[in-house]
Design a protein around this motif. Structure first.
Motif, PDB file in Angstrom:
ATOM      1  N   VAL A   1      -3.667   4.849  -3.523  1.00 40.18           N
ATOM      2  CA  VAL A   1      -4.272   6.103  -3.958  1.00 40.18           C
ATOM      3  C   VAL A   1      -5.341   6.431  -2.932  1.00 40.18           C
ATOM      4  O   VAL A   1      -6.274   5.660  -2.741  1.00 40.18           O
ATOM      5  CB  VAL A   1      -4.908   5.963  -5.357  1.00 40.18           C
ATOM      6  CG1 VAL A   1      -5.573   7.273  -5.762  1.00 40.18           C
ATOM      7  CG2 VAL A   1      -3.873   5.533  -6.371  1.00 40.18           C
TER       8      VAL A   1
ATOM      9  N   ALA B   1     -17.296   1.084  -8.775  1.00 42.61           N
ATOM     10  CA  ALA B   1     -17.463   0.684 -10.166  1.00 42.61           C
ATOM     11  C   ALA B   1     -18.589  -0.323 -10.220  1.00 42.61           C
ATOM     12  O   ALA B   1     -18.973  -0.894  -9.201  1.00 42.61           O
ATOM     13  CB  ALA B   1     -16.179   0.078 -10.708  1.00 42.61           C
TER      14      ALA B   1
ATOM     15  N   VAL C   1     -15.011   9.413  -7.257  1.00 45.52           N
ATOM     16  CA  VAL C   1     -15.376   8.071  -7.672  1.00 45.52           C
ATOM     17  C   VAL C   1     -15.930   7.302  -6.471  1.00 45.52           C
ATOM     18  O   VAL C   1     -15.287   7.204  -5.431  1.00 45.52           O
ATOM     19  CB  VAL C   1     -14.167   7.315  -8.255  1.00 45.52           C
ATOM     20  CG1 VAL C   1     -14.560   5.896  -8.626  1.00 45.52           C
ATOM     21  CG2 VAL C   1     -13.636   8.047  -9.467  1.00 45.52           C
TER      22      VAL C   1
ATOM     23  N   LEU D   1     -13.842   0.185  -5.123  1.00 44.44           N
ATOM     24  CA  LEU D   1     -12.650   0.081  -5.956  1.00 44.44           C
ATOM     25  C   LEU D   1     -11.676  -0.921  -5.336  1.00 44.44           C
ATOM     26  O   LEU D   1     -11.584  -1.025  -4.122  1.00 44.44           O
ATOM     27  CB  LEU D   1     -11.976   1.446  -6.082  1.00 44.44           C
ATOM     28  CG  LEU D   1     -12.761   2.507  -6.853  1.00 44.44           C
ATOM     29  CD1 LEU D   1     -12.033   3.837  -6.792  1.00 44.44           C
ATOM     30  CD2 LEU D   1     -12.950   2.087  -8.304  1.00 44.44           C
ATOM     31  N   PRO D   2     -10.947  -1.662  -6.175  1.00 41.46           N
ATOM     32  CA  PRO D   2     -10.006  -2.647  -5.638  1.00 41.46           C
ATOM     33  C   PRO D   2      -8.747  -1.966  -5.086  1.00 41.46           C
ATOM     34  O   PRO D   2      -8.472  -0.824  -5.430  1.00 41.46           O
ATOM     35  CB  PRO D   2      -9.669  -3.497  -6.858  1.00 41.46           C
ATOM     36  CG  PRO D   2      -9.876  -2.597  -8.028  1.00 41.46           C
ATOM     37  CD  PRO D   2     -10.970  -1.644  -7.649  1.00 41.46           C
ATOM     38  N   VAL D   3      -8.020  -2.674  -4.212  1.00 41.93           N
ATOM     39  CA  VAL D   3      -6.731  -2.151  -3.743  1.00 41.93           C
ATOM     40  C   VAL D   3      -5.853  -1.911  -4.954  1.00 41.93           C
ATOM     41  O   VAL D   3      -5.965  -2.635  -5.947  1.00 41.93           O
ATOM     42  CB  VAL D   3      -6.010  -3.147  -2.785  1.00 41.93           C
ATOM     43  CG1 VAL D   3      -6.651  -3.150  -1.436  1.00 41.93           C
ATOM     44  CG2 VAL D   3      -5.916  -4.522  -3.381  1.00 41.93           C
ATOM     45  N   PRO D   4      -4.952  -0.985  -4.934  1.00 41.69           N
ATOM     46  CA  PRO D   4      -4.594  -0.047  -3.853  1.00 41.69           C
ATOM     47  C   PRO D   4      -5.395   1.251  -3.916  1.00 41.69           C
ATOM     48  O   PRO D   4      -4.965   2.237  -3.366  1.00 41.69           O
ATOM     49  CB  PRO D   4      -3.121   0.206  -4.132  1.00 41.69           C
ATOM     50  CG  PRO D   4      -3.023   0.124  -5.630  1.00 41.69           C
ATOM     51  CD  PRO D   4      -4.070  -0.820  -6.100  1.00 41.69           C
ATOM     52  N   LEU D   5      -6.561   1.227  -4.570  1.00 44.40           N
ATOM     53  CA  LEU D   5      -7.347   2.452  -4.698  1.00 44.40           C
ATOM     54  C   LEU D   5      -8.249   2.600  -3.480  1.00 44.40           C
ATOM     55  O   LEU D   5      -9.374   2.126  -3.472  1.00 44.40           O
ATOM     56  CB  LEU D   5      -8.180   2.410  -5.984  1.00 44.40           C
ATOM     57  CG  LEU D   5      -7.395   2.091  -7.261  1.00 44.40           C
ATOM     58  CD1 LEU D   5      -8.308   2.006  -8.458  1.00 44.40           C
ATOM     59  CD2 LEU D   5      -6.324   3.144  -7.499  1.00 44.40           C
ATOM     60  N   THR D   6      -7.750   3.202  -2.442  1.00 40.37           N
ATOM     61  CA  THR D   6      -8.518   3.344  -1.211  1.00 40.37           C
ATOM     62  C   THR D   6      -9.642   4.353  -1.410  1.00 40.37           C
ATOM     63  O   THR D   6     -10.792   4.086  -1.105  1.00 40.37           O
ATOM     64  CB  THR D   6      -7.602   3.791  -0.065  1.00 40.37           C
ATOM     65  OG1 THR D   6      -6.483   2.902  -0.037  1.00 40.37           O
ATOM     66  CG2 THR D   6      -8.323   3.750   1.258  1.00 40.37           C
ATOM     67  N   LYS D   7      -9.282   5.525  -1.900  1.00 39.93           N
ATOM     68  CA  LYS D   7     -10.313   6.519  -2.216  1.00 39.93           C
ATOM     69  C   LYS D   7      -9.819   7.356  -3.369  1.00 39.93           C
ATOM     70  O   LYS D   7      -8.713   7.883  -3.330  1.00 39.93           O
ATOM     71  CB  LYS D   7     -10.597   7.406  -0.992  1.00 39.93           C
ATOM     72  CG  LYS D   7     -11.533   8.578  -1.270  1.00 39.93           C
ATOM     73  CD  LYS D   7     -12.991   8.138  -1.434  1.00 39.93           C
ATOM     74  CE  LYS D   7     -13.887   9.281  -1.889  1.00 39.93           C
ATOM     75  NZ  LYS D   7     -14.417   9.075  -3.246  1.00 39.93           N
ATOM     76  N   VAL D   8     -10.625   7.432  -4.403  1.00 38.15           N
ATOM     77  CA  VAL D   8     -10.292   8.262  -5.541  1.00 38.15           C
ATOM     78  C   VAL D   8     -11.336   9.361  -5.603  1.00 38.15           C
ATOM     79  O   VAL D   8     -12.532   9.085  -5.531  1.00 38.15           O
ATOM     80  CB  VAL D   8     -10.293   7.442  -6.848  1.00 38.15           C
ATOM     81  CG1 VAL D   8     -10.015   8.338  -8.035  1.00 38.15           C
ATOM     82  CG2 VAL D   8      -9.273   6.318  -6.775  1.00 38.15           C
ATOM     83  N   ARG D   9     -10.876  10.589  -5.681  1.00 37.46           N
ATOM     84  CA  ARG D   9     -11.791  11.727  -5.686  1.00 37.46           C
ATOM     85  C   ARG D   9     -12.847  11.581  -6.781  1.00 37.46           C
ATOM     86  O   ARG D   9     -12.542  11.175  -7.894  1.00 37.46           O
ATOM     87  CB  ARG D   9     -10.991  13.010  -5.892  1.00 37.46           C
ATOM     88  CG  ARG D   9     -11.823  14.259  -5.904  1.00 37.46           C
ATOM     89  CD  ARG D   9     -10.959  15.461  -5.638  1.00 37.46           C
ATOM     90  NE  ARG D   9     -10.548  15.523  -4.250  1.00 37.46           N
ATOM     91  CZ  ARG D   9     -11.337  15.920  -3.252  1.00 37.46           C
ATOM     92  NH1 ARG D   9     -12.576  16.251  -3.476  1.00 37.46           N
ATOM     93  NH2 ARG D   9     -10.881  15.953  -2.033  1.00 37.46           N
TER      94      ARG D   9
ATOM     95  N   MET E   1       0.836  -1.194   0.000  1.00 33.73           N
ATOM     96  CA  MET E   1       0.000   0.000   0.000  1.00 33.73           C
ATOM     97  C   MET E   1       0.873   1.247   0.000  1.00 33.73           C
ATOM     98  O   MET E   1       0.557   2.234  -0.635  1.00 33.73           O
ATOM     99  CB  MET E   1      -0.909   0.001   1.233  1.00 33.73           C
ATOM    100  CG  MET E   1      -2.094  -0.945   1.129  1.00 33.73           C
ATOM    101  SD  MET E   1      -3.103  -0.693  -0.332  1.00 33.73           S
ATOM    102  CE  MET E   1      -4.498   0.164   0.383  1.00 33.73           C
TER     103      MET E   1
ATOM    104  N   LEU F   1     -14.119  15.787 -13.516  1.00 35.95           N
ATOM    105  CA  LEU F   1     -13.457  14.493 -13.589  1.00 35.95           C
ATOM    106  C   LEU F   1     -12.147  14.567 -14.370  1.00 35.95           C
ATOM    107  O   LEU F   1     -11.457  13.559 -14.508  1.00 35.95           O
ATOM    108  CB  LEU F   1     -14.376  13.469 -14.260  1.00 35.95           C
ATOM    109  CG  LEU F   1     -15.690  13.163 -13.550  1.00 35.95           C
ATOM    110  CD1 LEU F   1     -16.520  12.194 -14.385  1.00 35.95           C
ATOM    111  CD2 LEU F   1     -15.439  12.559 -12.177  1.00 35.95           C
TER     112      LEU F   1
ATOM    113  N   VAL G   1     -17.512   3.517 -14.201  1.00 31.02           N
ATOM    114  CA  VAL G   1     -17.212   4.199 -12.937  1.00 31.02           C
ATOM    115  C   VAL G   1     -18.500   4.808 -12.388  1.00 31.02           C
ATOM    116  O   VAL G   1     -19.278   5.405 -13.124  1.00 31.02           O
ATOM    117  CB  VAL G   1     -16.148   5.292 -13.166  1.00 31.02           C
ATOM    118  CG1 VAL G   1     -16.086   6.249 -11.989  1.00 31.02           C
ATOM    119  CG2 VAL G   1     -14.783   4.661 -13.419  1.00 31.02           C
TER     120      VAL G   1
END
Lengths: 185, 776
Positions: A183, B611, B608, B598-606, A178, B557, B621
């Protein structure tokens, strides 16, 4: 005691004879045995080799779950360039990573193939796109140098070392974490 | 002891103790019910404390162990005389359970679980009379203000076709407890961690993929069939010619090797039968795939349905919490209230129930704080001194659950609502008389509206009802209010039973498909039909007579879109008070989507939210509208654009930073308050006590003052009074923050002129900020 004599009724004499035969053969085998020509397998590991921007890289096979032909990747707006997007791996979603952006290799915009290495490190599971996946190879530890200047453009902590053939071995336990990839905005 | 083992043991203990606390609370509630048979709950209590004692000894929690022993001793004395268990004893037990709960929470957080309080609570039990000496046959008049909460026998209307009634009496509740406590039958129930069940549900949801795949295979078969059919048609046209040729060649007159000619003819026959078989096989396979698709579809749907039901739990799990809240508040406010829960066995998805908990608590607190009168007031009105709040659950149609919360308090005064709405600028003064009774009532759902003169810690912040509405609507439900002045207030909430898949609108932006939750869209209009005007360099449209800022979703976006705005579609999003016109290239229509995170490593994407798999099998999305509405681009637009009403277009300056003075003697609290307020964008000055604060007030102007009560030199009440009387900003809003929570203090705060009163123990950052925002 084994009873591989078939359906015949127990025959003590026959069994003894078989035992005797086996022990004679075994003794001969021990006598004839000699060490292999190669003394023994040197310490080393199996690696999966893949090509990225004409450079061959290697991942420790223990981190590679499979090689998958990804059909379509959905770009996610607002993510850094090393995140290609997300894809469905037979149902579950998986993030797809472009190592060229993490290793500062900006050569081609488009990948040479849709081959994706599915990597796992603990709970972290991501796909890594490759121009080609060339195979599995055993590399003895003694063939790996860790202080070559060739890969200076790649962050040092992502590199394990380089082989005599010039294959860059990446450090999966540092790369697929991580800390390296998260992100979180 | 092996630390690993001890840890596991502790985990088990925490879980067990949690259940035992539940059981104890239920039993105590039954014991308080005058009408109930007290022997079974007492029995159950004894058993529960006994096993708690044993298990706490196992994990070496001596305080709990010895306090349980004391309680056991006290309870044993009540045996045989159950109906006269003394009030103080029950009160102690309630206190004990609350404290026990905090100890368990501490243990869970791996903090020191020692609690001297536990022992202190029960230490005096030995000397306390366990039962009331004489049964109160003297029948005291109902003027006693002793707060009272009882579980009335719950009548459940079972709305299945049989229409039968299930009566759950207090005895049933108690014996049910007994059963669950003593008969842990092996093999009939399995205890599972919730996350394991949820993994299962997610797994089942992923099987939808199998459904989509078999759809695709069916289409593939169709394609294959049409390819073969084309081949057959062309072959049929050519066949006579090829056959003639073959025959001509096999004619002895022609110069050729006979072997060749024969094999050509042979091949033609073979080819015919081969193609025929191929076509036949494809038809068979298509049928099989179709059948498989139906089977898989049916299985997946059933599995999905069943697995979703695994996470359904009865509403009654909240019962004890509600009873406790009513009990505590009733006591604090010297009111006498009965809470009736009807239909508690109604099952609701645990996520929905979890989301509902807070809105329902809001309504409950509102009802007690605003609705229910004091007992003597009620008697004067000719109502029974004891008020009734009724929570009634039913499932009027499949998939929906209706919750009605009714109290027989003073109702809602529409004139006060209207007055408050006018003050807050929600309702133009000239329209007051046009507003109907029902319309006036629904004004309470507007944010920042309260009929209370002052803000109390319990309710009246004017956000409660707005939050209730927001939350319920987020769940895809509705909320309505009814009231008869002086008689009753009734809220009706209708929510889906299950966290169903969300409804979303598929839109296209820059050639990509995005899903926008339908719930967040107020309207959709064609850009061409709108009069897009430029106000202070920003685009805006007039929608429903107000100026609405226009923002491109593509900009938010960071997606490239070159579609001329006239060919685009505008979605009206945002709150009713602050609508936003969001521009998208196109809209494709609405569909049901199951949002995946969202799957790891996307913890939080502004921007979004997750999916989802579209019906086409492609991923899309899902837009997080909360992020979009707070995005920098949008905020920039709004800050520059006045959008209250059209006439005020011309004048607007950038809002100045509001200045707040924090008066607080504790340095920790001072720094905390300062940080919170500064991070919310306020300009903060501090003073170390009331005197210091007063000096600051005389030197500078502030938009709001936050003050502690207990301070050296001059306390918060004195400061407040002084500002109101002597300063040159008599109208400055003042929030009193304190550790004092008594009614007397609150009254004092109101008397000296505080606008809001905040208790440190309930200190929550967001609440304070909401309050500040409202008052500034």
């Amino acid at each position: 005691m084994t009873s591989g004599e078939g359906p015949r009724p127990p025959d003590i004499a026959g069994r003894l004879e078989a035992q005797l035969r086996r022990s004679i053969l075994k003794r001969r085998a021990v006598k004839l045995a000699r060490p292999l020509d190669k003394p023994e397998i040197p310490p080393g590991r199996q690696y999966v080799l893949f090509v990225l921007s004409r450079q061959t890289f290697a991942f420790d096979v223990n981190y590679v779950e499979e090689v998958f032909q990804i059909k379509s990747v959905l770009p996610v707006p607002g993510t850094p360039p090393y995140i290609v997007g997300i894809a469905s791996l037979r149902g579950p979603l998986i993030s797809i990573v472009d190592l060229r952006h993490l290793c500062n290799l900006h050569e081609k915009a488009v990948m040479g193939s849709d081959k994706t290495l599915i990597m796992r490190n603990g709970l972290m599971r991501v796909g890594v796109m490759a121009d080609d996946v060339t195979g599995l190879e055993f590399v003895p530890d003694s063939d790996i140098t860790t202080d070559s200047p060739i890969f200076s453009h790649i962050p040092r902590r992502f590199v394990e070392g380089i082989t005599r053939e010039g294959t860059i071995i990446l450090n999966c336990s540092n790369l697929f974490t991580m800390e390296a990839l998260e992100v979180n905005e | 002891m092996d630390p690993e083992f001890l840890k596991r043991l502790q985990e088990a203990f925490i879980e067990e103790a949690g259940e035992q606390i539940q059981i104890i609370r239920s039993c105590l509630n039954v014991l308080e019910d005058a009408a109930a048979d007290k022997a079974p709950p007492l029995e159950s209590l004894l058993r529960t404390f006994h096993s708690l004692k044993g298990s706490s000894r196992a994990v070496n929690l001596k305080d709990i162990e010895s306090s349980c022993q004391l309680i056991e001793n006290a309870l044993v004395k009540c045996k045989g005389d159950e109906s006269n268990i003394s009030r103080p004893l029950l009160d102690r037990m309630h206190m004990y359970v609350d404290e026990l709960h905090t100890v368990i929470v501490r243990l869970q957080a791996e903090q020191d679980p020692q609690s001297a309080v536990l022992l202190a609570i029960v230490a005096t039990l030995a000397n306390m009379p366990s039962t009331v000496a004489t049964p109160s046959s003297s029948l005291e008049p109902s003027t006693t203000l002793e707060p009272k909460v009882i579980v009335t026998p719950v009548e459940v209307l079972d709305d299945t076709a049989t229409g039968s009634f299930v009566r759950l009496s207090a005895d049933d509740v108690a014996s049910g407890l007994q059963r669950s406590a003593s008969m842990g039958m092996i093999g009939t129930t399995v205890r599972l961690k919730v996350n394991r069940v949820e993994d299962l549900v997610n797994g089942a949801e992923e099987l939808v993929y199998a459904k989509l795949v078999s759809d695709q295979r069916y289409i593939d078969c169709g394609d294959l069939q049409s390819i073969v059919n084309q081949w057959i048609r062309r072959w049929q046209r050519l066949r006579p010619e090829v056959e003639n040729e073959a025959q001509r060649r096999s004619n002895p007159g022609v110069q050729t090797t006979s072997a060749n000619a024969g094999s050509l003819q042979e091949f033609l026959d073979l080819h015919d039968s081969f193609v025929g078989k191929l076509a036949e096989r494809i038809v068979t396979m298509e049928k099989a795939v179709l059948a498989d698709r139906r089977t898989v579809g049916g299985l997946v749907d059933t599995l999905l349905e069943q697995s979703r039901e695994l996470t359904m739990i009865p509403f009654s799990v909240l019962q004890d919490l509600f009873l406790k809240i009513v009990r505590d508040l009733a006591r604090d406010q010297s009111k006498s209230i009965t809470l009736k829960i009807v239909g508690g066995t109604t099952e609701i998805d645990r996520h929905i129930l979890d989301e509902l908990k807070e809105p329902l608590l809001h309504l409950l607190r509102n009802s007690i704080d605003h609705g229910i009168e004091l007992p003597d007031e009620r008697v004067a009105e000719g109502k029974p001194a004891e008020a009734t709040i009724e929570l009634q659950l039913s499932t009027p149609s499949s998939g929906k659950v209706e919750i009605i919360m009714r109290d027989d308090g003073q109702g809602i005064d529409p004139d006060r609502v209207k007055r408050s709405a006018v003050e807050k600028g929600i309702l133009p003064i000239d329209r007051v008389n046009e507003v109907s009774y029902q319309e006036a009532l629904s004004l309470i759902f507007k944010s920042s509206l309260t009929t209370r003169g002052t803000v109390s810690e319990i309710s009246g912040r004017g956000l409660g009802c707005a939050i209730v509405k927001d939350r319920v609507e987020q769940l895809g439900g509705t909320v309505e209010v009814f009231s008869r002045l002086g008689r009753e207030t009734k809220f009706r909430l209708t929510v889906p039973v299950r966290r169903a898949t969300m409804l979303g609108i598929a839109v296209s932006v820059g050639g990509r498909t995005f899903i926008i939750p339908t719930a967040s869209i107020r309207a959709a209009v064609r850009a061409r039909d709108q009069d897009i005007r430029i106000v202070e360099g920003k685009k805006a449209i007039i929608f429903h007579e107000r100026l609405v800022p226009v923002v491109l979703l593509a900009d938010i976006l960071s997606v490239d879109s070159d579609k001329p705005i006239d060919d685009c579609t505008i979605l009206i999003v945002g709150s009713e008070d602050y609508p936003i016109a969001l521009v998208v290239d196109d809209i494709y229509g609405e569909q049901e989507v199951a949002v995946k995170s969202l799957p790891v490593p996307l913890t939080k994407v502004r921007n979004v939210g997750g999916a989802t798999l579209l019906q086409t099998g492609d991923l899309a999305v899902v837009v997080d509208m909360n992020d979009v509405l707070t995005s920098a681009i949008l905020v920039g637009t709004i800050a520059d654009l006045p959008h209250r009403a059209v006439p005020r277009l011309e004048t607007k300056s950038r809002p100045m930073k509001k200045k707040i003075l924090v008066v607080e003697d504790s340095i920790t609290s001072r720094v905390l308050l300062k940080n919170i307020l500064e991070s919310a964008g306020y300009l903060v000055s501090v003073a170390s006590d009331g005197q210091d604060g007063w000096e600051k007030v005389t030197q500078d102007f502030y938009d709001l003052i936050v003050t502690d009560v207990e301070m050296p030199r001059m306390n918060g009440f004195e400061l407040t009074g002084k500002i109101r009387k002597e300063s040159n900003m008599k109208d400055v809003p003042i929030i009193v923050v304190t550790s004092l929570a008594s009614l007397e203090d609150r009254r004092r705060g109101v008397e000296v002129g505080a606008n809001a009163y905040f208790v440190k123990s309930n200190f929550e950052k967001s609440n304070l900020l909401e309050m500040v925002k409202r008052l500034v």
